[in-house]
Design an enzyme around this catalytic site. Sequence first.
Site: not given
Ligand SMILES: Cc1cc2nc3c(=O)[nH]c(=O)nc-3n(C[C@H](O)[C@H](O)[C@H](O)COP(=O)(O)OP(=O)(O)OC[C@H]3O[C@@H](n4cnc5c(N)ncnc54)[C@H](O)[C@@H]3O)c2cc1C
Length: 395
Positions: A130-133, A165, A248, A379
């Site tokens: 899944q290529g979202y992030s 992932s 999901e 959060e």
């Molecule tokens: C085990 C694992 C598997 C994953 N697998 C995939 C995958 O297969 N495909 C994919 O696309 N992604 C995947 N992800 C990514 C995951 O969806 C993101 O890590 C997640 O959505 C958080 O985004 P970020 O890491 O960019 O953190 P950020 O969004 O940059 O957040 C950083 C910090 O700021 C806080 N924050 C952000 N916005 C707000 C707000 N509005 N209010 C309060 N606090 C806030 C967050 O809670 C966090 O503490 C995976 C992540 C993990 C850990």
Amino acid sequence: MDFNYSPEDEAFRKEFRTWLEANLPKELAQGELDFFDDTGEDWERRLAWHRKMHSGGWVGISWPKEYGGRGASLMQNVIYNQELSRVHAPALVNLLGIMLVGPTLIQWGTPEQKQRYISKILSAEEIWCQGYSEPSAGSDVASLQTRATEEGDYFIVNGQKVWTSDAHHADWCILLVRTDPAAPKHKGISYLLVDMHSPGVSVRPLVQINGDRGFNEVFFEDVKVPKQNLVGEKNQGWQVAITTLMFERSGVGERRDMLKAVKELADVAKNLRRDGRTAWDDAGIRQKLSQFACEAQALKYTGYRQLTRRLKGQAPGPEGSITKLAASELNARINSFAMELLGPYSQIAYKADHAVDQGKWSYRMMGSRALTIAGGTSEIQRNIIGERVLGLPKG
Ligand SMILES: Cc1cc2nc3c(=O)[nH]c(=O)nc-3n(C[C@H](O)[C@H](O)[C@H](O)COP(=O)(O)OP(=O)(O)OC[C@H]3O[C@@H](n4cnc5c(N)ncnc54)[C@H](O)[C@@H]3O)c2cc1C
């Protein structure tokens, strides 16, 4: 809440239990150690088990029969997960394909896309990611910058995804790309099916603190994607993306039973000797474990309440955020407490000699933070609960 199972559900349980007894080899019945246990050996073990389950017709049971599933009811799904957990069956592979991609394509795919992709998802002949992030688009995924421009019958994709992932195993990717940079951010996104073996795709592993490599960075450099791989309308991909996210959200945590972890930790305490007695003889330790057990039970019944809603035909609501938040945070607290309990033993590496329970507690502790991030951070869940469950004003 009704805790009774119907005769049909009991018959379903019996059928699956009988099949598992006949087909799950003892050496495979070690369960899923953790979300991130993705060593080569573990992958092969899971792949072999997946193929066996598929040959018995036990993969993707909730999918409609015409797509290779069993059209199983929600309750049958619950029973299915209970039975797998009871016999410590390893996790299947291609979970993102089964949980997200197949159901999304069933809803949005063209007849050609359904015909081409769906059956190979269940059989794990083709693995999906899944290529979202992206580096600057995680919680706010609609800010994504990966671009796709049109060139004849193709989209040309450039950009980077992160935390993908299973990308290192994947043959295909559901990819969110920006096709109209001038439009408001939710309106210029398209949803593509991308062949991970295409020229210009490179996958770089992200090694985690516990040594595993469950996810990756993925780079796209002038990658050609045929236009027939567009799902839904061009620039309307956000709607398709939301469908995937709903699948999901409703799937996350389905198999997690916190009480099991608490019981395992109680066993550790009963066997751990210090100052001439066991850790279990310490009332403070027993109290802590009892508190965890109470929280785990509360979570189980909260889950049942949501299940009852869904059995009555209501959609999974924002309350799902309560279970996601409470389960992942409780899991992290249980595993940190395990470190206190084990004291110096917690320092022994995973699977090393003399490690208690093969060192799984420190391994789990290091992995547990990820569960508070994956599928929406704690959060973000708190924001959803505040705004959509409690009706508080937006911060
Ligand atoms: C085990 C694992 C598997 C994953 N697998 C995939 C995958 O297969 N495909 C994919 O696309 N992604 C995947 N992800 C990514 C995951 O969806 C993101 O890590 C997640 O959505 C958080 O985004 P970020 O890491 O960019 O953190 P950020 O969004 O940059 O957040 C950083 C910090 O700021 C806080 N924050 C952000 N916005 C707000 C707000 N509005 N209010 C309060 N606090 C806030 C967050 O809670 C966090 O503490 C995976 C992540 C993990 C850990």
